[in-house]
Write an enzyme that holds these catalytic residues in place. Structure first.
Site, PDB file in Angstrom:
ATOM      1  N   PHE A 123       4.227 -14.484  43.062  1.00  0.00           N
ATOM      2  CA  PHE A 123       2.865 -14.600  42.554  1.00  0.00           C
ATOM      3  C   PHE A 123       2.288 -13.218  42.218  1.00  0.00           C
ATOM      4  CE2 PHE A 123      -1.745 -15.487  43.225  1.00  0.00           C
ATOM      5  CZ  PHE A 123      -1.867 -16.375  42.168  1.00  0.00           C
ATOM      6  N   SER A 134     -16.650 -15.643  51.600  1.00  0.00           N
ATOM      7  CA  SER A 134     -16.456 -16.809  50.735  1.00  0.00           C
ATOM      8  C   SER A 134     -14.983 -17.216  50.802  1.00  0.00           C
ATOM      9  CB  SER A 134     -16.891 -16.521  49.293  1.00  0.00           C
ATOM     10  OG  SER A 134     -16.373 -15.298  48.838  1.00  0.00           O
ATOM     11  N   ASP A 163      -5.857 -17.719  31.871  1.00  0.00           N
ATOM     12  CA  ASP A 163      -4.609 -17.386  31.171  1.00  0.00           C
ATOM     13  C   ASP A 163      -4.145 -18.618  30.438  1.00  0.00           C
ATOM     14  OD1 ASP A 163      -4.210 -14.690  32.098  1.00  0.00           O
ATOM     15  OD2 ASP A 163      -3.796 -15.558  34.065  1.00  0.00           O
ATOM     16  N   HIS A 206     -13.772 -12.152  50.242  1.00  0.00           N
ATOM     17  CA  HIS A 206     -13.483 -13.429  49.580  1.00  0.00           C
ATOM     18  C   HIS A 206     -12.028 -13.770  49.889  1.00  0.00           C
ATOM     19  CE1 HIS A 206     -13.665 -16.511  46.372  1.00  0.00           C
ATOM     20  NE2 HIS A 206     -12.452 -16.104  46.043  1.00  0.00           N
TER      21      HIS A 206
END
Ligand code: FAD
Length: 281
Positions: free
Chosen positions: A208, A8, A101, A258
């Site tokens: 990140f 995916s 978040d 994924h």
């Protein structure tokens, strides 16, 4: 017949028409790898409600099976139900259900609703219409009270009706294998699909990762830093590292991969080619 597990690809909603046109091209390139579905992120606080919906519809019209990410964001239950109805009416059959978040700077009445409660709402409102994916954290969610507690709450998402989990990205295959073992020991028997983050930029990856609690192993940080301004060298090395990770995960029984594509086709496609993935012309 190729027995490779499903793929995916995750995209974020572009902000401009040009971005949308580029994403259409990216998805065409990646479609050659025959993904099971593409997913589209949902901005914190519901900030991308319309762009996410528009991106989902664009991909759906282009022939992809699409899984919108969904969280309460700024909505109440009625707002979430309306969104569920829109997706159902558009022919969407999958969702990624998340707490999300709070966007920075949001306070006051904005509330986070845990993913297990969202999964329960989806099942109450839409029955079995949607296949539901939820998030899992092999290196443990940054707010978790403990390793066991985080696995307990993952179990509650499945108890509420989730079908499969997609993990936060990681670069240590062992963190995934130990996590899956701990989940199995806790009675969780559903697929836990590893999330794969291609490495294309050192600084943004470090930034990140610090925010989402994903660890970049010390050796890897040093190797990445060593490429300095040599982006091409860094990318080639990143493809090798992530392809090797994918190889180990698949050899160890991962039920799929994924990819966090960041709306770019090159790195994801290069990793899949390095893994020898079949690609249609
Ligand atoms: P939860 O499952 O609610 O867990 C959050 C924390 O609370 C954990 O520490 C958990 O242990 C604890 N907990 C869980 N349930 C309960 C409960 N009922 N009571 C008390 N404690 C509980 N963010 C976005 O904003 N948009 C996206 O599109 C997006 N997509 C993502 C896709 C994937 C595959 C992943 C892994 C993450 C994604 N995220 C996204 C990030 C995610 O929203 C954040 O990691 C968020 O902090 C937690 O979401 P969650 O669904 O895992 O939350």
């Amino acid at each position: 017949m190729d027995a490779r597990p499903p793929l995916s690809f995750e995209f974020f909603p572009p902000k401009t028409p040009e971005g949308m046109a580029r994403l259409r091209e990216v998805r065409t390139v990646l479609a050659a790898f025959a993904p099971e579905f593409c997913s589209v992120t949902y901005g914190a606080g519901g900030s991308t409600r319309e762009p996410t919906l528009a991106t989902v519809l664009m991909l759906h019209d282009a022939g992809a099976s699409v899984a919108p990410h969904l969280s309460f964001g700024g909505d109440d239950a009625k707002g979430v139900e309306r969104l569920l109805d829109s997706y159902r009416a558009a022919g969407i059959r999958r969702l990624v259900a998340l707490r999300g978040d709070l966007p920075s700077g949001v306070g006051g009445s904005a509330q986070l609703v845990h993913a297990n409660e969202l999964v329960a709402l989806i099942r109450r409102h839409s029955g079995d219409h949607f296949q539901i994916h939820v998030a899992a954290y092999p290196e443990i969610h940054p707010e978790a009270r403990s390793y066991a507690d985080d696995i307990h709450w993952l179990g509650q998402k499945f108890a509420a009706g989730a079908d499969a989990a997609i993990t936060q990205y990681f670069y240590s295959a062992d963190s995934y294998f130990y996590f899956v073992d701990a989940c199995r020991a806790a009675g969780i028997d559903r697929p836990i699909v590893p999330g794969i983050m291609p490495i294309t930029n050192h600084e943004s990856l470090v930034r990140f990762s610090a925010r989402c609690g994903a660890e970049i192993p010390r050796w890897l940080q040093y190797r990445l830093a060593g490429w300095g301004d040599d982006l091409e060298g860094l990318r080639a090395f990143g493809i090798e590292v992530v392809a090797r990770l994918g190889e180990r995960l698949l050899a160890g029984g991962a039920p799929g991969l994924h990819f966090y594509t960041l709306n770019q086709a090159e790195a994801t496609a290069a990793i899949l080619r390095a893994l020898g993935w079949p690609e249609s012309a």
